[in-house]
Motif scaffolding. Structure first.
Motif, PDB file in Angstrom:
ATOM      1  N   TRP A 152       0.223  64.711 107.485  1.00 38.96           N
ATOM      2  CA  TRP A 152      -1.106  65.312 107.590  1.00 38.96           C
ATOM      3  C   TRP A 152      -1.710  65.656 106.234  1.00 38.96           C
ATOM      4  CZ3 TRP A 152      -1.113  70.341 105.816  1.00 38.96           C
ATOM      5  CH2 TRP A 152       0.113  70.984 105.764  1.00 38.96           C
ATOM      6  N   THR A 153      -1.038  65.385 105.134  1.00 39.75           N
ATOM      7  CA  THR A 153      -1.578  65.706 103.810  1.00 39.75           C
ATOM      8  C   THR A 153      -2.280  64.494 103.210  1.00 39.75           C
ATOM      9  OG1 THR A 153       0.471  65.099 102.703  1.00 39.75           O
ATOM     10  CG2 THR A 153       0.214  67.408 103.356  1.00 39.75           C
ATOM     11  N   GLN A 154      -3.187  64.776 102.289  1.00 42.05           N
ATOM     12  CA  GLN A 154      -3.896  63.688 101.594  1.00 42.05           C
ATOM     13  C   GLN A 154      -2.937  62.882 100.732  1.00 42.05           C
ATOM     14  OE1 GLN A 154      -6.938  62.355 101.538  1.00 42.05           O
ATOM     15  NE2 GLN A 154      -7.536  63.669 103.213  1.00 42.05           N
ATOM     16  N   ALA A 155      -1.931  63.539 100.187  1.00 35.03           N
ATOM     17  CA  ALA A 155      -0.956  62.845  99.334  1.00 35.03           C
ATOM     18  C   ALA A 155      -0.236  61.761 100.126  1.00 35.03           C
ATOM     19  CB  ALA A 155       0.044  63.837  98.761  1.00 35.03           C
ATOM     20  N   TRP A 156       0.131  62.057 101.396  1.00 35.02           N
ATOM     21  CA  TRP A 156       0.791  61.051 102.234  1.00 35.02           C
ATOM     22  C   TRP A 156      -0.148  59.885 102.498  1.00 35.02           C
ATOM     23  CZ3 TRP A 156      -0.033  58.560 106.793  1.00 35.02           C
ATOM     24  CH2 TRP A 156       1.059  57.871 107.333  1.00 35.02           C
ATOM     25  N   ARG A 157      -1.426  60.207 102.786  1.00 35.61           N
ATOM     26  CA  ARG A 157      -2.400  59.159 103.083  1.00 35.61           C
ATOM     27  C   ARG A 157      -2.603  58.250 101.876  1.00 35.61           C
ATOM     28  NH1 ARG A 157      -5.107  59.342 107.584  1.00 35.61           N
ATOM     29  NH2 ARG A 157      -6.892  58.210 106.766  1.00 35.61           N
TER      30      ARG A 157
ATOM     31  N   PRO B 171       4.496  67.127  99.472  1.00 33.87           N
ATOM     32  CA  PRO B 171       3.393  66.816 100.387  1.00 33.87           C
ATOM     33  C   PRO B 171       3.348  65.333 100.771  1.00 33.87           C
ATOM     34  CG  PRO B 171       2.552  67.453  98.227  1.00 33.87           C
ATOM     35  CD  PRO B 171       4.023  67.673  98.214  1.00 33.87           C
ATOM     36  N   VAL B 172       3.962  64.478  99.988  1.00 28.18           N
ATOM     37  CA  VAL B 172       3.976  63.036 100.291  1.00 28.18           C
ATOM     38  C   VAL B 172       4.772  62.765 101.564  1.00 28.18           C
ATOM     39  CG1 VAL B 172       4.748  60.785  99.417  1.00 28.18           C
ATOM     40  CG2 VAL B 172       3.713  62.424  97.874  1.00 28.18           C
ATOM     41  N   LYS B 173       5.715  63.666 101.880  1.00 28.53           N
ATOM     42  CA  LYS B 173       6.575  63.467 103.050  1.00 28.53           C
ATOM     43  C   LYS B 173       5.914  63.900 104.357  1.00 28.53           C
ATOM     44  CE  LYS B 173      10.557  62.878 100.560  1.00 28.53           C
ATOM     45  NZ  LYS B 173      11.572  61.901 100.702  1.00 28.53           N
ATOM     46  N   LEU B 174       4.788  64.629 104.271  1.00 31.74           N
ATOM     47  CA  LEU B 174       4.128  65.133 105.472  1.00 31.74           C
ATOM     48  C   LEU B 174       2.890  64.300 105.785  1.00 31.74           C
ATOM     49  CD1 LEU B 174       4.395  68.888 104.598  1.00 31.74           C
ATOM     50  CD2 LEU B 174       5.814  67.619 106.182  1.00 31.74           C
TER      51      LEU B 174
ATOM     52  N   ALA C 159       0.516  75.939 104.143  1.00 33.11           N
ATOM     53  CA  ALA C 159       0.565  75.169 102.902  1.00 33.11           C
ATOM     54  C   ALA C 159       1.332  75.940 101.834  1.00 33.11           C
ATOM     55  CB  ALA C 159      -0.845  74.856 102.427  1.00 33.11           C
ATOM     56  N   ARG C 160       1.096  77.263 101.754  1.00 37.93           N
ATOM     57  CA  ARG C 160       1.803  78.066 100.742  1.00 37.93           C
ATOM     58  C   ARG C 160       3.305  78.090 101.011  1.00 37.93           C
ATOM     59  NH1 ARG C 160       1.059  83.649 101.602  1.00 37.93           N
ATOM     60  NH2 ARG C 160       3.277  83.768 101.989  1.00 37.93           N
ATOM     61  N   ARG C 161       3.686  78.254 102.281  1.00 33.39           N
ATOM     62  CA  ARG C 161       5.105  78.274 102.651  1.00 33.39           C
ATOM     63  C   ARG C 161       5.791  76.967 102.287  1.00 33.39           C
ATOM     64  NH1 ARG C 161       3.639  80.203 107.610  1.00 33.39           N
ATOM     65  NH2 ARG C 161       4.160  78.201 108.538  1.00 33.39           N
ATOM     66  N   LEU C 162       5.147  75.846 102.638  1.00 36.79           N
ATOM     67  CA  LEU C 162       5.741  74.536 102.352  1.00 36.79           C
ATOM     68  C   LEU C 162       5.863  74.305 100.850  1.00 36.79           C
ATOM     69  CD1 LEU C 162       3.918  72.504 105.102  1.00 36.79           C
ATOM     70  CD2 LEU C 162       6.367  72.920 104.971  1.00 36.79           C
ATOM     71  N   HIS C 163       4.874  74.781 100.096  1.00 35.03           N
ATOM     72  CA  HIS C 163       4.924  74.656  98.639  1.00 35.03           C
ATOM     73  C   HIS C 163       6.093  75.461  98.073  1.00 35.03           C
ATOM     74  CE1 HIS C 163       3.488  74.331  94.504  1.00 35.03           C
ATOM     75  NE2 HIS C 163       3.729  75.625  94.391  1.00 35.03           N
ATOM     76  N   ASN C 164       6.277  76.682  98.592  1.00 31.38           N
ATOM     77  CA  ASN C 164       7.374  77.530  98.110  1.00 31.38           C
ATOM     78  C   ASN C 164       8.741  76.987  98.504  1.00 31.38           C
ATOM     79  OD1 ASN C 164       5.608  79.237  96.894  1.00 31.38           O
ATOM     80  ND2 ASN C 164       5.617  80.760  98.530  1.00 31.38           N
ATOM     81  N   GLN C 165       8.788  76.230  99.615  1.00 37.55           N
ATOM     82  CA  GLN C 165      10.050  75.612 100.037  1.00 37.55           C
ATOM     83  C   GLN C 165      10.329  74.323  99.267  1.00 37.55           C
ATOM     84  OE1 GLN C 165      10.098  74.966 104.263  1.00 37.55           O
ATOM     85  NE2 GLN C 165       9.265  77.013 104.640  1.00 37.55           N
ATOM     86  N   ARG C 166       9.390  73.960  98.393  1.00 37.07           N
ATOM     87  CA  ARG C 166       9.480  72.742  97.572  1.00 37.07           C
ATOM     88  C   ARG C 166       9.559  71.466  98.429  1.00 37.07           C
ATOM     89  NH1 ARG C 166       9.994  76.068  93.826  1.00 37.07           N
ATOM     90  NH2 ARG C 166      11.127  76.272  91.905  1.00 37.07           N
ATOM     91  N   ILE C 167       8.837  71.467  99.541  1.00 37.83           N
ATOM     92  CA  ILE C 167       8.749  70.267 100.375  1.00 37.83           C
ATOM     93  C   ILE C 167       7.588  69.441  99.843  1.00 37.83           C
ATOM     94  CG2 ILE C 167       8.230  69.409 102.693  1.00 37.83           C
ATOM     95  CD1 ILE C 167       9.727  71.905 103.732  1.00 37.83           C
TER      96      ILE C 167
END
Length: 186
Positions: free
Chosen positions: A82-87, A77-80, A67-75
């Motif tokens: 498995w995240t609550q944001a996508w759901r 969460p809506v695009k993934l 989660a930290r890596r993806l956050h730092n890559q500015r990806i």
């Protein structure tokens, strides 16, 4: 045997001490303070996850290194998936709420207005289509009259052009050009 004066006969059920302690432990629950992951919005239990302090001083709490890596890559969460944001974005889960919303229906309620009674209001409302039809007819008649006047004016203008003749037309077309070097676009 008769009943003694001042002594009441009350039957009490006594529980053994073990069952009493069990019922107490069931009623009291231990509350564990959990954090939410800044990226996945999942629960982070004590002793898990990591805190990340950005340059601007904001503290982010992540549940995993992923989660930290993806956050730092500015990806986002809506695009993934498995995240609550996508759901949330794709309206997954929460089926019950949508069913409740569908059940509600709007219905019209007619109330009397201060100056009118309900019957008078309904009579007036029934008269409206007739008034609308009359107004529409009047508007179409007015439009026809305007169109006829315009056509008559156009015919007059055409007749006036014919009566003056072609001599005047030539006069306009053979105008003297202004004197100059004859320059144009270079």
């Amino acid at each position: 045997g008769g009943a003694h004066k001042g002594v009441s006969s009350v039957c009490c059920l006594s529980l053994p001490p073990l069952s009493l302690s069990l019922s107490l432990s069931l009623s009291v629950r231990m509350v564990i303070k959990t954090e939410l992951c800044a990226y996945t919005e999942g629960r982070i239990y004590p002793g898990r996850g990591m805190r990340y302090v950005a340059r601007d001083g904001k503290v982010h709490i992540f549940g995993s290194a992923k989660a930290r890596r993806l956050h730092n890559q500015r990806i986002k969460p809506v695009k993934l998936r498995w995240t609550q944001a996508w759901r949330r974005h794709n309206k997954k889960g929460k089926v019950e709420e949508s069913a409740k919303k569908r059940a509600r229906r709007t219905f019209k309620v007619q109330k009397a207005i201060v100056g009118l009674s309900l019957e008078d209001f309904q009579r007036k409302k029934a008269r409206r289509p007739e008034l609308r039809a009359a107004a529409k007819e009047a508007a179409t008649k007015e439009a026809k009259v305007k169109a006829e006047k315009k056509a008559a004016q156009a015919a007059k203008a055409k007749a006036a052009m014919k009566s003056t003749g072609p001599a005047q037309k030539q006069q306009f077309s053979k105008q003297a050009k202004p004197a100059g070097k004859g320059g144009g676009k270079r």
